[in-house]
Design a protein around this motif. Structure first.
Motif, PDB file in Angstrom:
ATOM      1  N   THR A   1       0.810  -1.215   0.000  1.00 17.50           N
ATOM      2  CA  THR A   1       0.000   0.000   0.000  1.00 17.50           C
ATOM      3  C   THR A   1       0.848   1.272   0.000  1.00 17.50           C
ATOM      4  O   THR A   1       0.413   2.300  -0.484  1.00 17.50           O
ATOM      5  CB  THR A   1      -0.962   0.038   1.207  1.00 17.50           C
ATOM      6  N   SER A   2       2.063   1.200   0.538  1.00 11.97           N
ATOM      7  CA  SER A   2       2.929   2.387   0.567  1.00 11.97           C
ATOM      8  C   SER A   2       4.044   2.319  -0.474  1.00 11.97           C
ATOM      9  O   SER A   2       4.904   3.191  -0.510  1.00 11.97           O
ATOM     10  CB  SER A   2       3.540   2.558   1.956  1.00 11.97           C
ATOM     11  N   SER A   3       4.014   1.317  -1.330  1.00 14.38           N
ATOM     12  CA  SER A   3       5.127   1.097  -2.254  1.00 14.38           C
ATOM     13  C   SER A   3       5.320   2.216  -3.274  1.00 14.38           C
ATOM     14  O   SER A   3       6.429   2.432  -3.735  1.00 14.38           O
ATOM     15  CB  SER A   3       4.974  -0.241  -2.982  1.00 14.38           C
ATOM     16  N   SER A   4       4.282   2.952  -3.617  1.00 12.67           N
ATOM     17  CA  SER A   4       4.455   4.032  -4.589  1.00 12.67           C
ATOM     18  C   SER A   4       5.174   5.229  -3.974  1.00 12.67           C
ATOM     19  O   SER A   4       5.690   6.079  -4.692  1.00 12.67           O
ATOM     20  CB  SER A   4       3.106   4.468  -5.150  1.00 12.67           C
ATOM     21  N   LEU A   5       5.230   5.287  -2.657  1.00 12.20           N
ATOM     22  CA  LEU A   5       5.853   6.413  -1.966  1.00 12.20           C
ATOM     23  C   LEU A   5       7.202   6.070  -1.352  1.00 12.20           C
ATOM     24  O   LEU A   5       7.830   6.924  -0.731  1.00 12.20           O
ATOM     25  CB  LEU A   5       4.917   6.914  -0.857  1.00 12.20           C
ATOM     26  N   LYS A   6       7.675   4.829  -1.496  1.00  9.17           N
ATOM     27  CA  LYS A   6       8.916   4.412  -0.856  1.00  9.17           C
ATOM     28  C   LYS A   6       9.844   3.711  -1.837  1.00  9.17           C
ATOM     29  O   LYS A   6       9.411   3.117  -2.819  1.00  9.17           O
ATOM     30  CB  LYS A   6       8.617   3.480   0.314  1.00  9.17           C
TER      31      LYS A   6
END
Length: 113
Positions: free
Chosen positions: A28-33
């Motif tokens: 869920t946070s992969s686009s921001l990390k």
């Protein structure tokens, strides 16, 4: 483990799918990390070093000069060139430092994008 012919180097970016599989961050946070290898090149193929150090950082809109060029000891902004002629800036903080088993990236390749 990783052999002498490993493509991994200090500064290599771990592909998103491999970082998620290694438990560095969730989908869920992969686009921001992004995850970056920080272990020295000489330690990566060394069998006596069972782990690889990585730093997980967040993607930010722009590079801030106060965090660039090692001006801050706990925070670093790095800009990566991305095709076609754009950049992606990572905000790397010392609190994002983690160690993972080399086996988690042994069959993977660094993110070339």
């Amino acid at each position: 483990m990783l052999g002498r012919d490993t493509p991994w180097r200090q500064g290599s970016v771990i592909a998103q799918a491999d970082a998620i599989a290694a438990g560095l961050f969730d989908e869920t946070s992969s686009s921001l990390k992004r995850a970056l290898v920080i272990t020295h090149d000489c330690d990566l193929p060394n069998d006596k070093e069972p782990e690889v150090e990585v730093m997980v950082g967040g993607v930010v809109d722009k590079l801030h000069k106060q965090f660039a060029r090692a001006r801050n000891v706990r925070r670093l902004h790095l800009a990566f060139d991305k095709p076609p002629g754009s950049q992606q800036v990572l905000d790397l903080q010392i609190t994002g430092r983690q160690s993972i088993s080399k086996s988690l990236i042994a069959n993977a390749k660094p993110d070339s994008a």
